[in-house]
Design an enzyme around this catalytic site. Structure first.
Site, mmCIF file in Angstrom:
data_model
loop_
_atom_site.group_PDB
_atom_site.id
_atom_site.type_symbol
_atom_site.label_atom_id
_atom_site.label_comp_id
_atom_site.label_asym_id
_atom_site.label_seq_id
_atom_site.Cartn_x
_atom_site.Cartn_y
_atom_site.Cartn_z
ATOM 1 N N ASP A 138 42.413 31.099 23.914
ATOM 2 C CA ASP A 138 43.585 31.322 24.766
ATOM 3 C C ASP A 138 44.738 30.431 24.302
ATOM 4 O O ASP A 138 44.646 29.198 24.357
ATOM 5 C CB ASP A 138 43.250 30.980 26.220
ATOM 6 C CG ASP A 138 42.105 31.826 26.761
ATOM 7 O OD1 ASP A 138 41.127 32.064 26.029
ATOM 8 O OD2 ASP A 138 42.182 32.222 27.934
ATOM 9 N N ASN A 185 43.974 38.547 31.543
ATOM 10 C CA ASN A 185 44.568 38.611 32.875
ATOM 11 C C ASN A 185 46.045 38.202 32.863
ATOM 12 O O ASN A 185 46.846 38.711 33.642
ATOM 13 C CB ASN A 185 43.775 37.766 33.874
ATOM 14 C CG ASN A 185 43.657 36.315 33.474
ATOM 15 O OD1 ASN A 185 43.459 35.979 32.306
ATOM 16 N ND2 ASN A 185 43.764 35.410 34.441
ATOM 17 N N HIS A 186 46.438 37.311 31.953
ATOM 18 C CA HIS A 186 47.838 36.904 31.912
ATOM 19 C C HIS A 186 48.726 37.993 31.316
ATOM 20 O O HIS A 186 49.896 38.118 31.717
ATOM 21 C CB HIS A 186 47.990 35.580 31.160
ATOM 22 C CG HIS A 186 47.566 34.404 31.984
ATOM 23 N ND1 HIS A 186 48.457 33.559 32.621
ATOM 24 C CD2 HIS A 186 46.330 33.947 32.309
ATOM 25 C CE1 HIS A 186 47.797 32.627 33.284
ATOM 26 N NE2 HIS A 186 46.492 32.845 33.108
ATOM 27 N N ASP A 206 45.563 36.139 26.683
ATOM 28 C CA ASP A 206 46.310 35.062 27.327
ATOM 29 C C ASP A 206 47.221 34.364 26.323
ATOM 30 O O ASP A 206 47.130 33.157 26.082
ATOM 31 C CB ASP A 206 45.363 34.058 27.996
ATOM 32 C CG ASP A 206 44.852 34.549 29.342
ATOM 33 O OD1 ASP A 206 45.092 35.729 29.681
ATOM 34 O OD2 ASP A 206 44.205 33.764 30.051
#
Length: 287
Positions: A21, A76-77, A50
């Site tokens: 990430d 998710n980001h 991410d």
């Protein structure tokens, strides 16, 4: 149209690297490229997602999507950024996307110049929306998957008693680690939440039941179940950890780079070297 799964051929001329990430830490990434002697004419980078938020240069990391050697999955980001930009406004919808995005490090989007806003909305978001949730690279013994959080079906929040009462226990999706044969559009389309938010697998790992190993990239915690039968090595991030973790054929590689502490780092791993580290734990009848 959303891309759930993408296949890429093996790299026959150079090396394949997987990066954890990044969260806006472009400077740390560039330092790692220098360290490994990255050759953009034949090497490739695969990102577990991410790219933005929390770190100092989210736009710089998103611009990597223009590079032909850089391949990323949606985390998710990425989804929070897309939801924030394309969120439904009242009275047509009640949407908490902006609050969720800002709470998770997205306030950088408010500080962009007019030209950067145009760049983000006119180019980078289109590239972001086309990213797959899972990539499969190569085939056979050297095949690997890249995803953000975990390749496991079922609900992320299994303790949500309200949802359980509404749906009924018998209607809850079963919890099952995928195999290579299950990594396809039909299956992945029904499990975006665990692909991007899941932490159930890594939560199963207990230090007392695991073995710690030294690797050239730092400590590796090998769980009581390092391999899952039928699943190729799968690189994932999402959960910041003090050391890499191998569990159920998932190699968790998020080391919390954005925190910029002595105990954190941005990992960039060479797949061929990782395969050599993991030889003692075999492949468990991968199909």
């Amino acid at each position: 149209m959303t891309t759930f799964h993408q296949r890429l051929p093996a790299n026959t001329t150079g090396r394949d690297f997987i990066v954890g990430d990044m969260h806006g830490c472009l400077d740390l990434f560039q330092a790692q490229l220098d360290r490994i002697g990255f050759d953009p004419t034949k090497d490739r980078i695969f990102s577990v997602g991410d790219l933005a938020d929390r770190g100092p240069d989210s736009m710089g990391c998103l611009r990597l999507l223009r590079e032909p050697w850089f391949h990323a999955v949606r985390g998710n980001h990425e989804d929070m950024l897309l939801d924030y930009v394309y969120s439904a406004a009242p009275p047509y919808g009640y949407n908490e996307a902006p609050a969720l995005f800002f709470h998770n490090g997205g306030r950088w989007a408010l500080d962009l110049s007019e030209s950067e806003q145009a760049e983000l909305r006119g180019d980078l978001l289109r590239r972001l929306a086309k990213l797959p949730y899972v990539m499969t690279v190569g085939e056979g013994q050297t095949q690997f998957h890249v995803a953000h959080a975990e390749l496991m079906t079922g609900r992320v929040d299994e303790s949500n008693t309200w949802y359980n009462r509404i749906e009924g226990e018998e209607r809850l999706p079963p919890k099952r680690v995928l195999t290579d044969a299950m990594v396809n559009n039909a299956v992945l389309a029904k499990m975006i939440e665990p692909l991007t938010w899941g932490r159930r697998l890594v939560a199963e790992v207990k230090s007392a039941q695991s073995t710690e190993q030294d690797t050239p990239a730092g400590k590796l915690l090998v769980s009581h179940q390092p391999r899952h039968a039928g699943l190729s090595l799968s690189y994932v991030g999402h959960t910041p950890l003090k050391k890499m973790v191998l569990h159920a054929s998932h190699l968790f590689i998020d080391r919390g780079a954005y925190a910029r502490k002595p105990t954190t780092c941005l990992l960039v791993l060479c797949h061929e070297e990782v395969r050599q580290w993991l030889e003692p734990w075999g492949r468990d009848d991968v199909s």
